[in-house]
Write a protein that holds these residues in place. Structure first.
Motif, PDB file in Angstrom:
ATOM      1  N   ALA A  74       0.765  -1.206  -0.045  1.00 54.36           N
ATOM      2  CA  ALA A  74       0.169  -0.210   0.015  1.00 54.36           C
ATOM      3  C   ALA A  74       0.886   1.149  -0.139  1.00 54.36           C
ATOM      4  O   ALA A  74       0.429   2.205  -0.442  1.00 54.36           O
ATOM      5  CB  ALA A  74      -1.120  -0.047   1.094  1.00 54.36           C
ATOM      6  N   VAL A  89      -7.322   2.523   2.105  1.00 51.76           N
ATOM      7  CA  VAL A  89      -6.487   1.153   2.513  1.00 51.76           C
ATOM      8  C   VAL A  89      -7.126   0.626   3.671  1.00 51.76           C
ATOM      9  O   VAL A  89      -6.914   1.125   4.785  1.00 51.76           O
ATOM     10  CB  VAL A  89      -5.312   1.453   2.313  1.00 51.76           C
ATOM     11  CG1 VAL A  89      -4.425   0.073   2.817  1.00 51.76           C
ATOM     12  CG2 VAL A  89      -4.465   1.887   0.978  1.00 51.76           C
ATOM     13  N   GLN A 128      -1.167   3.579  -2.168  1.00 57.72           N
ATOM     14  CA  GLN A 128      -1.936   4.866  -1.953  1.00 57.72           C
ATOM     15  C   GLN A 128      -1.477   5.858  -2.531  1.00 57.72           C
ATOM     16  O   GLN A 128      -2.280   6.695  -2.997  1.00 57.72           O
ATOM     17  CB  GLN A 128      -1.894   4.872  -0.439  1.00 57.72           C
ATOM     18  CG  GLN A 128      -3.125   5.747   0.077  1.00 57.72           C
ATOM     19  CD  GLN A 128      -3.386   5.838   1.606  1.00 57.72           C
ATOM     20  OE1 GLN A 128      -2.550   6.060   2.276  1.00 57.72           O
ATOM     21  NE2 GLN A 128      -4.499   5.670   2.041  1.00 57.72           N
TER      22      GLN A 128
END
Ligand SMILES: [Zn+2]
Length: 412
Positions: free
Chosen positions: A361, A372, A365
């Motif tokens: 992530a 997330v 992200q």
């Protein structure tokens, strides 16, 4: 082997139940706990562990092939994305009707090596002993990987009609450089998604944030001389001593983060000098900074340069990696539906947590700008350890969790 949950529909129509039978269309309502074959699910996890994907070198393409075979056999469309010889990502998709953004289920296919400590169990041959399933990757994170693949298979068989796509992104290379996650972003395959669930080990809990990192090599130079005449040289180790003193006092500006606390800085290696009788002309250290939102490679290197800038000699900084911190507003609906699903399945109250490690992530992200959720069946404390294991009931619950979250997000 865990039995089916009480109240599960044992005779559910695999095409989608009553609406499929009556109207020829798949179900448009949530199918609570669609049938899950625990033996099939465990066999899939064992198969994943038995394909060695220790990174380096990774060799994830074979595992991508195994997963593709299982998914395709159940009618789930897959694509392999080749990255390098022997290395590949796998993307699987359950097509929705395009009325909602996609939900991504994210897992990595590589593991770390077995380490130097001896194992009682063969790391590359899974073994079930009571409630525990042993093998490298059992916690980090082939249990999350297999649970996500199994959730796709179960939802496909249940014929659930999705309002948006459910995408399974199995990435190579997370343990070293997030090679696979970066390739997924570059491919555009995940663009437009609405949220992502990362199946890293949380013991079944729901986490919404983790720190990032900035890994730096810091070097000082000097001038070599005979060890009997140190005044004729410049000692790079003594220069580094002063750098270390300054680094220990560095405070990154900004308030404490509500969930993640403060950044940390730790000096974790040091090398310098060549012989007992030679004044050293080089010294280097590796520094591990763990960041919270608001900090990144620029703010960290600026703070370090400011701290050592007036020492009267040059200090070199080399950034080796800088995975971003991750945070999701715990009040978002997707967090609430994940917490509700976890509470229902575990029977325990839940709240939004954090994890101490970083994940794929850190790549997803910043690039995709989406919420997330981190939730997986493994235990973080067992990751990278000898005799790694996962609790079998927790693995099966993770499959139910991914099914529940996918339906809460994409159905109805
Ligand atoms: Zn992991």
């Amino acid at each position: 082997m865990a039995a089916q949950k009480p109240g599960a529909p044992e005779d559910a129509d695999p095409r989608g139940g009553a609406s499929a039978a009556a109207g020829g269309r798949p179900a448009e309502t949530i199918v609570v706990d669609p049938p899950l074959d625990a033996e099939e699910a465990l066999a899939l996890l064992c198969e994943c562990i038995n394909v060695k994907t220790a990174n380096p070198p990774g060799d994830e393409a074979r595992l991508a092939g195994v997963l593709a075979g299982r998914l395709e056999a159940a009618g789930v469309h897959t694509d392999k994305l080749a990255l390098a010889p022997g290395r590949a990502n796998l993307l699987a998709r359950l097509q929705g009707v395009g009325k909602r953004p996609a939900l991504i289920l994210s897992a990595h296919t590589d593991t770390v090596g077995p380490g130097d400590m001896p194992w009682q169990h063969d790391p590359w041959s899974s073994r079930i002993d009571g409630d525990r399933l042993y093998g490298r990757g059992a916690s980090d994170m082939k249990s999350g990987l297999a649970a996500m693949a199994m959730a796709m298979i179960v939802l496909r068989r249940a014929g659930v009609r999705l309002q948006g796509d459910l995408v399974f992104a199995a990435s190579a290379g997370e343990e070293v450089d997030c090679l696979g996650a970066r390739a997924f972003v570059a491919s555009g395959a995940l663009a437009g998604a609405g949220a992502i669930v990362v199946g890293e080990p949380t013991g079944g809990e729901v986490a919404v944030a983790h720190k990032g990192a900035v890994w730096l090599t810091v070097s000082t130079s000097g001038r070599t001389a005979h060890g009997s005449m140190p005044a004729q040289g410049v000692n790079a180790i003594l220069r580094m001593q002063r750098v270390i003193d300054r680094l220990q006092a560095v405070r990154l500006p900004g308030p404490e983060h509500a969930l993640l606390g403060s950044p940390t800085l730790s000096i974790n290696t040091i090398q310098g000098g060549s012989a007992v009788n030679v004044v050293p002309d080089r010294c280097r250290i590796d520094v591990d900074v763990r960041t919270v939102p608001g900090h990144n490679v620029e703010t960290v290197t600026a703070a370090i340069r400011a701290a050592v800038g007036d020492l009267g000699f040059p200090t070199d900084l080399e950034v080796r990696a800088a995975p971003a911190s991750v945070e999701t507003d715990p009040d978002l609906p997707v967090v609430h539906l994940a917490l509700d699903a976890a509470a229902r399945i575990s029977g325990r109250p839940t709240f939004a947590r954090t994890v101490p490690y970083f994940t794929d992530a850190s790549v997803y992200q910043p690039a995709l700008r989406l919420p997330v959720i981190i939730a997986g069946p493994g235990e973080a404390r067992l990751a990278h350890q000898p005799d790694e294991w996962v609790a079998v009931p927790r693995y099966l619950d993770a499959i139910r969790f991914y099914i529940a979250v996918a339906q809460a997000y994409l159905v109805g």
